[in-house]
Design an enzyme around this catalytic site. Structure first.
Site, PDB file in Angstrom:
ATOM      1  N   ASN A 170       9.505  -2.564 -17.831  1.00  0.00           N
ATOM      2  CA  ASN A 170       8.863  -3.726 -18.456  1.00  0.00           C
ATOM      3  C   ASN A 170       9.111  -3.788 -19.963  1.00  0.00           C
ATOM      4  OD1 ASN A 170       7.106  -1.794 -19.438  1.00  0.00           O
ATOM      5  ND2 ASN A 170       5.526  -2.213 -17.919  1.00  0.00           N
TER       6      ASN A 170
ATOM      7  N   ARG B  50      13.704  -8.199 -18.793  1.00  0.00           N
ATOM      8  CA  ARG B  50      14.053  -8.007 -17.392  1.00  0.00           C
ATOM      9  C   ARG B  50      13.963  -9.308 -16.596  1.00  0.00           C
ATOM     10  NH1 ARG B  50       9.033  -4.537 -14.798  1.00  0.00           N
ATOM     11  NH2 ARG B  50       7.374  -5.985 -15.331  1.00  0.00           N
TER      12      ARG B  50
ATOM     13  N   GLU C  55       2.010   5.505 -21.176  1.00  0.00           N
ATOM     14  CA  GLU C  55       2.507   4.136 -21.375  1.00  0.00           C
ATOM     15  C   GLU C  55       3.285   4.042 -22.676  1.00  0.00           C
ATOM     16  OE1 GLU C  55       2.384   1.731 -19.324  1.00  0.00           O
ATOM     17  OE2 GLU C  55       0.949   2.483 -17.841  1.00  0.00           O
TER      18      GLU C  55
ATOM     19  N   SER D 175       5.053  -6.201 -10.428  1.00  0.00           N
ATOM     20  CA  SER D 175       3.640  -6.571 -10.387  1.00  0.00           C
ATOM     21  C   SER D 175       3.269  -7.343 -11.652  1.00  0.00           C
ATOM     22  CB  SER D 175       2.778  -5.316 -10.264  1.00  0.00           C
ATOM     23  OG  SER D 175       3.113  -4.405 -11.285  1.00  0.00           O
TER      24      SER D 175
END
Ligand SMILES: *[C@@H]1O[C@H](CO)[C@@H](O)[C@H](O)[C@H]1NC(C)=O
Ligand SMILES: *[C@@H]1O[C@H](CO)[C@@H](O)[C@H](O)[C@H]1NC(C)=O
Ligand SMILES: *[C@@H]1O[C@H](CO)[C@@H](O)[C@H](O)[C@H]1NC(C)=O
Length: 365
Positions: A251, A208, A141, A198
């Protein structure tokens, strides 16, 4: 017995730190003193012997010297993920993976999943580290999600992440080259633009979401995911394959952070990715020319919309975005176990030289 004795004298030498030869026999008193001294040393040696033996014996007694043990300090997010056989998935000698912390003193490496420890230094191993052991820091991540605190500096020996300049590069996907050109098959298209999201933050924080809000003024976008049209995993590829374009919007924007949004949702489904993430240069390192459309190439979302409509109307132009597929096969990240095997391969590939990461927190942000 002779073996033990020679072992012993070797260790006595080590204790004395000098060789016997330097002792003189000319003076008999010195000779006697020396004999007592030697006897004392032998006594101490015998007492120390079991300890020294355990210290000097090989730390692992595998018949197979390449059988490295990698201790998974935690299961990622607490999930017992399946382990892979590294011989089968990467063609390297297999490693022994365990999450049993009793292996700590013997493990060749400790693999630490960043997310599971970053909030608390006490979640890291607390016992002294064996000198041969390497700690591998692993984060799939980006830092905006789970930052690297300063206590992680000067602690790890190897880094593993999606960043190309990691010691162990573990991307979300990669290209494999065919040995001969393949026929390019484009799935039948009936729809224009899709986006599956999601983690929707409706606040305007996410770049975004702002971009999408702007784009949809000029172009219809079908949005799937939580809070939108449902899209079960087993229908993901077949659904997205009907679209000409897929919004592969990350993201957060970080160097080399290019995820399954490109590799799976777009490339594996056969939709052309419209990417929003790191700068074009970062994508160009991993993706072939003319395989993606970068939002940064357009001054406004409106101009991007115009370009996508042009491509929609011009079949030949659209198909040119698939030409690379004659030679390259996109492969998506396979599993946690596969990524662990990358660590296994890296440990085998380099001698255990001293290496440390003094400024992990400065590098990963
Ligand atoms: C590797 O080491 C582990 C732990 O000692 C052992 O269980 C396993 O059988 C070994 N595998 C090979 C191929 O030597
Ligand atoms: C891993 O795969 C290799 C090759 O197929 C095999 O020889 C080996 O026994 C396997 N090891 C384990 C632990 O299953
Ligand atoms: C690993 O890093 C730690 C912390 O910087 C260091 O003390 C240790 O000597 C390093 N070990 C190896 C094998 O490089």
């Amino acid at each position: 017995m002779t073996m033990i004795l020679s072992h012993l004298s070797l260790q006595l030498n080590v204790i004395n730190g000098c060789s016997m030869k330097s002792q003189g026999w000319a003076n008999p008193t010195i000779g006697w003193k020396f004999l007592i001294f030697v006897l004392l040393q032998v006594g101490i040696g015998l007492i120390l012997f079991p300890y020294l033996r355990s210290f000097s014996k090989p730390l692992k007694e595998d018949e197979n010297p390449s059988n490295l043990t990698i201790l998974l300090w935690t299961w990622p997010y607490g999930i017992h993920v399946p382990i892979e056989n590294c011989t089968e998935v990467l063609g390297v000698p297999n490693c022994h993976f365990t999450a049993d912390r009793r292996w700590y003193q013997r493990a060749d490496a400790v693999l630490v999943h960043h997310h599971d420890v970053y909030l608390d230094a006490k979640k890291l191993p607390q016992d002294p580290r064996p000198p041969f052991q390497r700690w591998i820091w692993y984060s799939p991540e980006p830092p905006s999600k789970h930052p690297v605190p300063a206590f992680m500096d000067n602690l790890f020996n190897l880094s593993m992440s999606y960043r190309r300049d990691s010691d162990i590069f573990a991307p979300y996907g990669w290209m494999e080259v065919y040995t001969e050109p393949q026929e390019v098959i484009i799935p039948p298209k009936s729809k224009l633009v899709a986006w599956a999201v999601s983690n929707w933050k409706s606040d305007s924080v996410q770049v975004r979401v702002r971009y999408y809000e702007e784009l949809k003024k000029y172009l219809p976008v079908d949005v799937y995911g939580r809070r939108h049209w449902p899209l079960p995993q087993n229908k993901l590829l077949s659904t997205l394959s009907q679209y000409k374009f897929y919004l592969a919007f990350e993201n957060s924007q970080h160097e080399d952070y290019i995820t399954e949004k490109v590799w799976r949702n777009a490339f594996l489904s056969g939709a052309v990715p419209v990417v929003l993430g790191p700068p074009r240069k970062s994508y160009e390192r991993f993706l072939p020319p003319h395989s993606f459309i970068h939002v940064g190439d357009f001054p406004t979302a409106q101009e991007l919309a115009t370009f996508l409509r042009e491509l929609d109307a011009d079949e030949e132009q659209y198909q040119s975005f698939f030409q690379w597929r004659a030679w390259l096969k996109p492969v998506e990240y396979k599993s946690w176990g596969f990524q662990f095997c990358r660590a296994c391969r890296a440990l085998q590939g380099q001698p255990a030289t001293y290496q440390t990461l003094p400024e992990l927190s400065k590098w990963f942000r």
